[in-house]
Each structure stands twice: as structure tokens, then as C-alpha cells.
Design a protein around this motif. Structure first.
Motif, short mmCIF file in Angstrom:
data_model
loop_
_atom_site.label_atom_id
_atom_site.label_comp_id
_atom_site.label_asym_id
_atom_site.label_seq_id
_atom_site.Cartn_x
_atom_site.Cartn_y
_atom_site.Cartn_z
N ALA A 1 21.86 5.08 -5.22
CA ALA A 1 20.52 5.12 -5.82
C ALA A 1 19.80 6.40 -5.41
O ALA A 1 19.12 7.03 -6.23
CB ALA A 1 19.72 3.88 -5.40
N LYS A 2 19.97 6.77 -4.14
CA LYS A 2 19.32 7.99 -3.63
C LYS A 2 19.87 9.23 -4.32
O LYS A 2 19.11 10.11 -4.75
CB LYS A 2 19.56 8.07 -2.11
N ASP B 1 10.97 10.04 -5.11
CA ASP B 1 10.05 10.64 -4.13
C ASP B 1 10.88 11.26 -3.01
O ASP B 1 11.51 10.55 -2.24
CB ASP B 1 9.12 9.56 -3.58
N LYS B 2 10.86 12.59 -2.93
CA LYS B 2 11.65 13.28 -1.92
C LYS B 2 11.19 12.96 -0.50
O LYS B 2 11.93 13.13 0.46
CB LYS B 2 11.58 14.80 -2.14
N LYS B 3 9.94 12.51 -0.38
CA LYS B 3 9.38 12.21 0.95
C LYS B 3 9.20 10.70 1.15
O LYS B 3 8.29 10.27 1.87
CB LYS B 3 8.05 12.92 1.13
N ARG C 1 0.82 -1.23 0.00
CA ARG C 1 0.00 0.00 0.00
C ARG C 1 0.85 1.27 0.00
O ARG C 1 0.31 2.37 0.03
CB ARG C 1 -0.94 -0.01 1.21
N GLN C 2 2.14 1.11 -0.03
CA GLN C 2 3.06 2.25 -0.06
C GLN C 2 3.40 2.60 -1.50
O GLN C 2 3.38 1.72 -2.37
CB GLN C 2 4.37 1.86 0.64
N PRO C 3 3.75 3.88 -1.76
CA PRO C 3 4.27 4.20 -3.09
C PRO C 3 5.46 3.29 -3.39
O PRO C 3 6.28 3.01 -2.51
CB PRO C 3 4.72 5.66 -2.96
N PHE C 4 5.55 2.80 -4.60
CA PHE C 4 6.61 1.94 -5.11
C PHE C 4 6.53 0.49 -4.59
O PHE C 4 7.38 -0.33 -4.93
CB PHE C 4 8.01 2.52 -4.86
N GLY C 5 5.51 0.16 -3.83
CA GLY C 5 5.35 -1.23 -3.37
C GLY C 5 5.13 -2.19 -4.54
O GLY C 5 5.75 -3.25 -4.60
#
Length: 172
Positions: A129-130, A139-141, A55-59
Motif C-alpha cells: 500500500a505504501k 501523505d509522505k509525512k 483528529r489525524q489525517p485519514f482518521g
């Protein structure tokens, strides 16, 4: 000499042995199901990496990346531990020695799970990677999965307490 021999006997042999298997399922970015000899299925939690929850972004992206790398393929793995859910934690290797956890981190689809890893090279891969803003690092957050899970538990607890207060208010 006897002491060393005794220590080796007590040391889990599974840490020394690699097991071959075919990947038959991908639960999420860091959990796979393998088929062992004798048609026995085993769920493996990947060591040293924590991927975004479904349910998280990029999951979904993390799950797809893991699937693209190993689904329906032969892998070898070394069990390192058991997690609190009883799953085997394992280091998974494919394509002549690629380490799946490292590949996930390099591609930006997982965090180095530093609380359970001493492999600082994985931290360096994460930082690269970051810096390059790869995968979830666009995603900065970006929220780590362990912080996301903690927040989910706290929200669930808050909702339970709120329901109790509402029930108590109605009775009063």
C-alpha cells in the motif's frame, strides 16, 4: 498425555471459538460495536491494525472504510486479548472469510500493529500500500497513530507544566 490435556483445559476456550454478531457501531477505523445474542452490545478493538486517530489525517477515511466494509452486517470474530481499556481485542471476519484488519491495511487506512502482531503478511500488505501510495500513504509525512498519541500526551504534559509555572510566577 495428561500434561497436554491439562494444558488444553487451562488454555482460554475463547481463543478457539468464533462468535457471530451484527455490527451496530463504528467508533473509529479500528473499533467497532457488535450486537450479540440477547441484545448484548460489545465493543471490539480490531487485532493487528492501528488506524489514524479521529483528529489525524485519514482518521475519518479509516472510519468510513471500516463502516463501508462491515456496518449493519453479520461478522464472526475471535477474541485474542483485552486491551488496557478493557475492550476485547478481536480478529474480525466478514464476507466468507475476509479478515477486516488485513483489508484495512491493504486499502491504506491503517498500520500493521507490529508490536502486537506476528503476522508478517500484514507488514507486506502495508509495504505494498505504501509503495502504491494508497490511502494514508499518499501523505509522505504520515504519522503512525502510536506516535501521534505519544505526541498528544507530551503536548498535554507540556501545557500542564506551563500552567503550573504561570501560576507559580503570579504568586511570586
Amino acid at each position: 498425555m495428561k500434561m497436554i490435556f491439562y494444558a488444553l483445559l487451562c488454555f482460554p476456550l475463547s481463543l478457539f471459538s468464533q462468535t457471530k454478531a451484527k455490527v451496530v457501531g463504528i467508533s473509529d477505523g479500528d473499533t467497532i460495536t457488535v450486537l450479540l445474542d440477547g441484545n448484548v452490545q460489545k465493543k471490539l478493538r480490531l487485532a493487528e491494525v492501528d488506524c489514524p486517530e479521529k483528529r489525524q489525517p485519514f482518521g475519518k477515511n479509516a472510519k468510513q472504510f471500516t463502516s463501508d466494509q462491515v456496518f449493519s452486517r453479520q461478522i464472526t470474530f475471535v477474541e485474542t486479548n483485552k486491551d488496557r481499556y478493557g475492550r476485547s481485542v478481536a480478529k474480525v471476519y466478514y464476507d466468507n472469510g475476509k479478515y477486516l484488519s488485513a483489508e484495512i491495511i491493504k486499502a491504506g487506512y491503517g498500520w500493521w500493529y507490529y508490536a502486537y502482531s506476528k503476522n508478517a503478511d500484514l507488514g507486506a500488505m502495508q509495504n505494498t500500500a505504501k509503495t502504491k501510495k494508497i490511502g494514508l500513504w499518499t501523505d509522505k509525512k504520515a504519522v503512525s497513530p502510536w506516535d501521534f498519541r505519544k505526541e498528544q500526551r507530551e503536548n498535554a504534559k507540556r501545557k500542564r507544566l506551563q500552567k503550573q509555572v504561570e501560576l507559580y510566577s503570579r504568586k511570586s
